[in-house]
Design a protein around this motif. Sequence first.
Motif, PDB file in Angstrom:
ATOM      1  N   VAL A   1      -9.169  29.096  39.053  1.00 16.59           N
ATOM      2  CA  VAL A   1     -10.267  29.106  38.092  1.00 16.59           C
ATOM      3  C   VAL A   1      -9.729  28.651  36.749  1.00 16.59           C
ATOM      4  O   VAL A   1      -8.727  29.171  36.260  1.00 16.59           O
ATOM      5  CB  VAL A   1     -10.878  30.524  37.966  1.00 16.59           C
ATOM      6  CG1 VAL A   1     -11.954  30.552  36.888  1.00 16.59           C
ATOM      7  CG2 VAL A   1     -11.440  30.981  39.299  1.00 16.59           C
ATOM      8  N   SER A   2     -10.378  27.666  36.151  1.00 19.29           N
ATOM      9  CA  SER A   2      -9.899  27.114  34.880  1.00 19.29           C
ATOM     10  C   SER A   2     -10.799  27.556  33.732  1.00 19.29           C
ATOM     11  O   SER A   2     -12.022  27.541  33.846  1.00 19.29           O
ATOM     12  CB  SER A   2      -9.842  25.587  34.944  1.00 19.29           C
ATOM     13  OG  SER A   2     -11.110  25.056  35.254  1.00 19.29           O
ATOM     14  N   ILE A   3     -10.162  27.944  32.624  1.00 19.86           N
ATOM     15  CA  ILE A   3     -10.854  28.416  31.437  1.00 19.86           C
ATOM     16  C   ILE A   3     -10.372  27.606  30.242  1.00 19.86           C
ATOM     17  O   ILE A   3      -9.172  27.487  30.014  1.00 19.86           O
ATOM     18  CB  ILE A   3     -10.584  29.912  31.183  1.00 19.86           C
ATOM     19  CG1 ILE A   3     -11.005  30.745  32.397  1.00 19.86           C
ATOM     20  CG2 ILE A   3     -11.291  30.388  29.921  1.00 19.86           C
ATOM     21  CD1 ILE A   3     -10.607  32.209  32.299  1.00 19.86           C
ATOM     22  N   ALA A   4     -11.310  27.040  29.486  1.00 14.41           N
ATOM     23  CA  ALA A   4     -10.967  26.304  28.264  1.00 14.41           C
ATOM     24  C   ALA A   4     -11.296  27.182  27.065  1.00 14.41           C
ATOM     25  O   ALA A   4     -12.312  27.881  27.056  1.00 14.41           O
ATOM     26  CB  ALA A   4     -11.746  24.989  28.185  1.00 14.41           C
ATOM     27  N   SER A   5     -10.448  27.130  26.046  1.00 20.57           N
ATOM     28  CA  SER A   5     -10.674  27.969  24.879  1.00 20.57           C
ATOM     29  C   SER A   5     -10.007  27.349  23.660  1.00 20.57           C
ATOM     30  O   SER A   5      -8.994  26.661  23.772  1.00 20.57           O
ATOM     31  CB  SER A   5     -10.107  29.376  25.116  1.00 20.57           C
ATOM     32  OG  SER A   5     -10.275  30.181  23.964  1.00 20.57           O
ATOM     33  N   SER A   6     -10.586  27.623  22.486  1.00 21.82           N
ATOM     34  CA  SER A   6      -9.992  27.141  21.244  1.00 21.82           C
ATOM     35  C   SER A   6      -8.761  27.968  20.902  1.00 21.82           C
ATOM     36  O   SER A   6      -8.614  29.115  21.328  1.00 21.82           O
ATOM     37  CB  SER A   6     -11.011  27.206  20.100  1.00 21.82           C
ATOM     38  OG  SER A   6     -11.464  28.529  19.911  1.00 21.82           O
ATOM     39  N   SER A   7      -7.875  27.388  20.100  1.00 23.60           N
ATOM     40  CA  SER A   7      -6.568  27.989  19.839  1.00 23.60           C
ATOM     41  C   SER A   7      -6.663  29.362  19.194  1.00 23.60           C
ATOM     42  O   SER A   7      -5.866  30.254  19.495  1.00 23.60           O
ATOM     43  CB  SER A   7      -5.738  27.054  18.939  1.00 23.60           C
ATOM     44  OG  SER A   7      -5.483  25.835  19.601  1.00 23.60           O
TER      45      SER A   7
END
Length: 217
Positions: A1-7
Amino acid sequence: VSIASSSSVVASVLPALLASCRASYPNIALTLHDAPPRRVLELVRAGDADMGVLSGPLNDSDPHDLRDLSTETLFSDHVCAIVPARHALASHATVRWRDLSGASLFLLDDDAGSFDVIARALDEYGASNVRLQRLSQAASVEHMVAAGLGIGIQPMHSGAASAQTLVQPVPLWPSVTRTVALVKRKSRTLPAQAARIWTHVISSYDEEHKPLQTAHA
């Protein structure tokens, strides 16, 4: 499962959240994409990330930015002043915005989803003659404050878990918040494992949208 997030979220909220996911679902491998906010949206839209974690005043965004996405608010994060631990304001329960008049202020850039909100609040609540400096990392804000070079303003949970003991966050009044939310594509049904992670993330926050406890909190 891939999760994108800001720094800014990766450096603060995500460690405790991902650890909770791993503890509940040890057989699900999690992949994290650390990216600027608009890149987070691109990754989710392209299907390269199953979901994204965004911060900012999402209700102030261009509606076209989120029209094809489903969003779920996780919590609202209060903006605070970051002062040296020995500063006169460090013992205050709150700091009024106008009390920052004349100060050098260190703010996180737009990656934290807070710069424009803070700039408006400074103007609206009477903080005059302030000097704004934008930095990209919460740790940089804290180091500048610890060195006595000014006062930081950032969301309470922007600081990394390793935040210095030389600085003290103090809530600002009137209260100003940013939103941290989970996003996914409306047109795509999440795979079973991603759906489990989505549900777990949402259930990790109570009805008042309080964030998971971190060292900085």
